[in-house]
Design an enzyme around this catalytic site. Sequence first.
Site, PDB file in Angstrom:
ATOM      1  N   ASN A  12       0.869  -1.178   0.000  1.00 15.37           N
ATOM      2  CA  ASN A  12       0.000   0.000   0.000  1.00 15.37           C
ATOM      3  C   ASN A  12       0.904   1.226   0.000  1.00 15.37           C
ATOM      4  OD1 ASN A  12      -1.800   2.034   0.529  1.00 15.37           O
ATOM      5  ND2 ASN A  12      -2.240   1.396   2.648  1.00 15.37           N
ATOM      6  N   TRP A  13       0.995   1.854  -1.155  1.00 11.60           N
ATOM      7  CA  TRP A  13       1.910   2.995  -1.281  1.00 11.60           C
ATOM      8  C   TRP A  13       1.340   4.248  -0.618  1.00 11.60           C
ATOM      9  CZ3 TRP A  13       3.789   2.816  -7.147  1.00 11.60           C
ATOM     10  CH2 TRP A  13       4.412   1.593  -7.379  1.00 11.60           C
ATOM     11  N   LYS A  14       0.074   4.216  -0.249  1.00  6.72           N
ATOM     12  CA  LYS A  14      -0.604   5.372   0.369  1.00  6.72           C
ATOM     13  C   LYS A  14      -0.431   6.605  -0.535  1.00  6.72           C
ATOM     14  CE  LYS A  14       0.291   3.330   4.834  1.00  6.72           C
ATOM     15  NZ  LYS A  14       0.249   3.504   6.283  1.00  6.72           N
ATOM     16  N   HIS A  96      -9.257   0.739   5.196  1.00  6.92           N
ATOM     17  CA  HIS A  96      -7.968   0.947   5.881  1.00  6.92           C
ATOM     18  C   HIS A  96      -8.205   1.863   7.079  1.00  6.92           C
ATOM     19  CE1 HIS A  96      -3.908   2.282   6.697  1.00  6.92           C
ATOM     20  NE2 HIS A  96      -3.471   1.254   5.994  1.00  6.92           N
ATOM     21  N   GLU A  98      -6.644   4.259   8.240  1.00  7.59           N
ATOM     22  CA  GLU A  98      -6.442   5.692   8.006  1.00  7.59           C
ATOM     23  C   GLU A  98      -7.681   6.316   7.388  1.00  7.59           C
ATOM     24  OE1 GLU A  98      -2.755   5.347   5.839  1.00  7.59           O
ATOM     25  OE2 GLU A  98      -1.694   4.836   7.680  1.00  7.59           O
ATOM     26  N   GLU A 166      -4.925  -5.356  10.810  1.00 12.78           N
ATOM     27  CA  GLU A 166      -3.934  -4.292  10.974  1.00 12.78           C
ATOM     28  C   GLU A 166      -4.195  -3.550  12.281  1.00 12.78           C
ATOM     29  OE1 GLU A 166      -2.084  -3.068   7.028  1.00 12.78           O
ATOM     30  OE2 GLU A 166      -3.880  -1.879   7.269  1.00 12.78           O
ATOM     31  N   GLY A 172       2.772   2.063  10.790  1.00 10.19           N
ATOM     32  CA  GLY A 172       3.722   3.162  10.633  1.00 10.19           C
ATOM     33  C   GLY A 172       4.475   3.536  11.898  1.00 10.19           C
ATOM     34  N   SER A 207       3.780  -2.327  10.326  1.00 12.12           N
ATOM     35  CA  SER A 207       5.237  -2.306  10.531  1.00 12.12           C
ATOM     36  C   SER A 207       5.917  -3.613  10.142  1.00 12.12           C
ATOM     37  CB  SER A 207       5.564  -1.922  11.982  1.00 12.12           C
ATOM     38  OG  SER A 207       5.135  -0.604  12.248  1.00 12.12           O
ATOM     39  N   GLY A 228       2.944  -1.223   4.292  1.00 15.86           N
ATOM     40  CA  GLY A 228       2.915   0.197   3.964  1.00 15.86           C
ATOM     41  C   GLY A 228       4.299   0.702   3.634  1.00 15.86           C
ATOM     42  N   GLY A 229       4.984   1.277   4.620  1.00 14.49           N
ATOM     43  CA  GLY A 229       6.269   1.938   4.400  1.00 14.49           C
ATOM     44  C   GLY A 229       7.280   1.100   3.639  1.00 14.49           C
TER      45      GLY A 229
HETATM   46  C1  PEP Z   1      -0.548  -0.012   6.218  1.00 16.98           C
HETATM   47  O1  PEP Z   1      -0.702   1.200   6.099  1.00 16.98           O
HETATM   48  O2  PEP Z   1      -1.402  -0.788   5.767  1.00 16.98           O
HETATM   49  C2  PEP Z   1       0.646  -0.479   6.890  1.00 16.98           C
HETATM   50  C3  PEP Z   1       0.651  -1.709   7.281  1.00 16.98           C
HETATM   51  O3  PEP Z   1       1.668   0.428   7.058  1.00 16.98           O
HETATM   52  P1  PEP Z   1       3.132   0.131   7.654  1.00 16.98           P
HETATM   53  O4  PEP Z   1       3.622  -1.142   7.018  1.00 16.98           O
HETATM   54  O5  PEP Z   1       3.933   1.312   7.254  1.00 16.98           O
HETATM   55  O6  PEP Z   1       2.969  -0.006   9.122  1.00 16.98           O
END
Ligand code: PEP
Length: 244
Positions: A12-14, A96, A98, A166, A172, A207, A228-229
């Site tokens: 997920n590049w957000k 998600h 967010e 999640e 993050g 993470s 994500g990241g």
């Molecule tokens: C996400 O936003 O779905 C996520 C898991 O982010 P991160 O891996 O950066 O925690």
Amino acid sequence: MTVERRPLIAGNWKMNGLAADGLALARALAAAPEGAADLLVCPPATLLAPVASILSGSPVALGAQDCHAREAGAHTGDLSAEMLADAGCAYVIAGHSERRAAHGESDAAVGAKAAAAHRAGLVAIVCVGETAAERDAGEAEAVVAASLLGSLPDSARPGNTVVAYEPVWAIGTGRTPTVDEVAAVHAALRAALGDRGAGMRILYGGSVKPDNAGALLAPCDVDGALVGGASLSAADFLAIAGAA
Ligand code: PEP
């Protein structure tokens, strides 16, 4: 009976990636040799069409980060699931944390988006997760199971739906649940799914990095990761996939 569920590693590049970086990342993933896991990237909407053309013919699938529940109409700034399918998507993320937090999306609203994804022939990735306060209160498993059942439309089947667990506090932050905590929540979600549970993939997200992926993806009810990241680096994303 044991049901084989091929792992899925979804990136997920957000809201990251102008064309130069995003397309270079897509090219690196498209050129990678096929491994034991299915790969999926969810770029920002501005890059869906060019990334679709880069990924065409590669084993890497394309997804979007959100959709509107309606097929078309007066919804300025929104994209329908049909539009995403038309742009080359096979998946779309729904709910998600967010979006739940910043856009007030309820379980019912997430369910309507997942139903829209199914209507358009997309696989919905339905996200659920507990807050730190809910985990501290010992409510994580009950909260995510109830949220999942409230977010799944009647149309949800193993072939058109992926669940992503999640924990909100792990996204993050560099913090993760223990492997036992992940295993316990995934088992609770699998049980809550009932008849649909055996074949439906349940991803862990929060993470995930190359150095913790092997441990977090090891429990039998964990069928991959939503990243994500670390999905913004081809090397890290492929290292996570290699651990699946
Ligand atoms: C996400 O936003 O779905 C996520 C898991 O982010 P991160 O891996 O950066 O925690």
